[in-house]
Design a protein around this motif. Structure first.
Motif, short mmCIF file in Angstrom:
data_model
loop_
_atom_site.label_atom_id
_atom_site.label_comp_id
_atom_site.label_asym_id
_atom_site.label_seq_id
_atom_site.Cartn_x
_atom_site.Cartn_y
_atom_site.Cartn_z
N ASP A 77 -0.46 35.53 -60.04
CA ASP A 77 -0.60 36.30 -58.81
C ASP A 77 -2.06 36.45 -58.38
OD1 ASP A 77 2.09 36.53 -58.67
OD2 ASP A 77 2.17 38.62 -59.34
N LYS A 80 -3.12 33.20 -56.82
CA LYS A 80 -2.51 33.04 -55.50
C LYS A 80 -3.22 33.92 -54.48
CE LYS A 80 1.93 32.49 -57.69
NZ LYS A 80 3.23 33.11 -57.96
N ARG A 81 -3.56 35.15 -54.87
CA ARG A 81 -4.25 36.07 -53.97
C ARG A 81 -5.63 35.53 -53.59
NH1 ARG A 81 -3.56 40.17 -56.88
NH2 ARG A 81 -5.49 40.04 -58.02
N ARG A 84 -5.28 32.64 -51.12
CA ARG A 84 -4.99 33.11 -49.75
C ARG A 84 -6.24 33.69 -49.11
NH1 ARG A 84 0.08 34.68 -51.95
NH2 ARG A 84 -0.70 36.76 -52.40
N LYS A 85 -7.07 34.38 -49.90
CA LYS A 85 -8.31 34.95 -49.37
C LYS A 85 -9.26 33.85 -48.91
CE LYS A 85 -12.09 38.00 -50.72
NZ LYS A 85 -12.67 38.76 -51.84
N ALA A 87 -8.34 30.87 -47.99
CA ALA A 87 -7.72 30.20 -46.85
C ALA A 87 -7.95 30.99 -45.57
CB ALA A 87 -6.22 30.03 -47.09
N ARG A 88 -7.97 32.32 -45.65
CA ARG A 88 -8.23 33.13 -44.46
C ARG A 88 -9.64 32.91 -43.93
NH1 ARG A 88 -5.22 37.17 -47.22
NH2 ARG A 88 -7.14 38.05 -48.05
#
Length: 102
Positions: A77, A80-81, A84-85, A87-88
């Motif tokens: 997790d 994954k977090r 995503r950070k 990717a933003r």
């Protein structure tokens, strides 16, 4: 003396320590699967270095299985977090071909 004794001892110590930590509640089952993934890496290395392809194959398969169980059990997790950070923050830039590119 066996030159590969280090790998066998390392594997046994990490396995017993991981099992004891899970039984005493120091680590979650997800973290236990991560530890078992790390146990299989020296086993794979030992099989590869000694030419024992059966042991190397089984250890590689077990490491993949344990890593999958770790990842789906919540162990991944944080990874994954962070993905995503990142990717933003990514901003794609549109680039058009020069007019004379044909």
């Amino acid at each position: 003396m066996d030159p590969f004794l280090f790998f066998q001892v390392l594997t046994a110590v990490v396995f017993v320590a991981g099992l004891a930590m899970m039984m005493t509640g120091l680590v979650s089952p997800s973290h236990y699967w991560g530890i078992m993934t790390l146990v299989q890496i020296p086993q794979f290395t030992l099989g590869f270095l000694t030419g024992n392809t059966v042991m190397a194959s089984i250890s590689a398969g077990a490491a993949a299985c344990f890593a999958w169980m770790w990842w789906n059990g919540g162990g991944g997790d944080g990874t994954k977090r962070r993905a995503r950070k990142w990717a933003r923050r990514f901003r794609g830039v549109r680039r058009t071909a020069p007019a004379g590119a044909r």
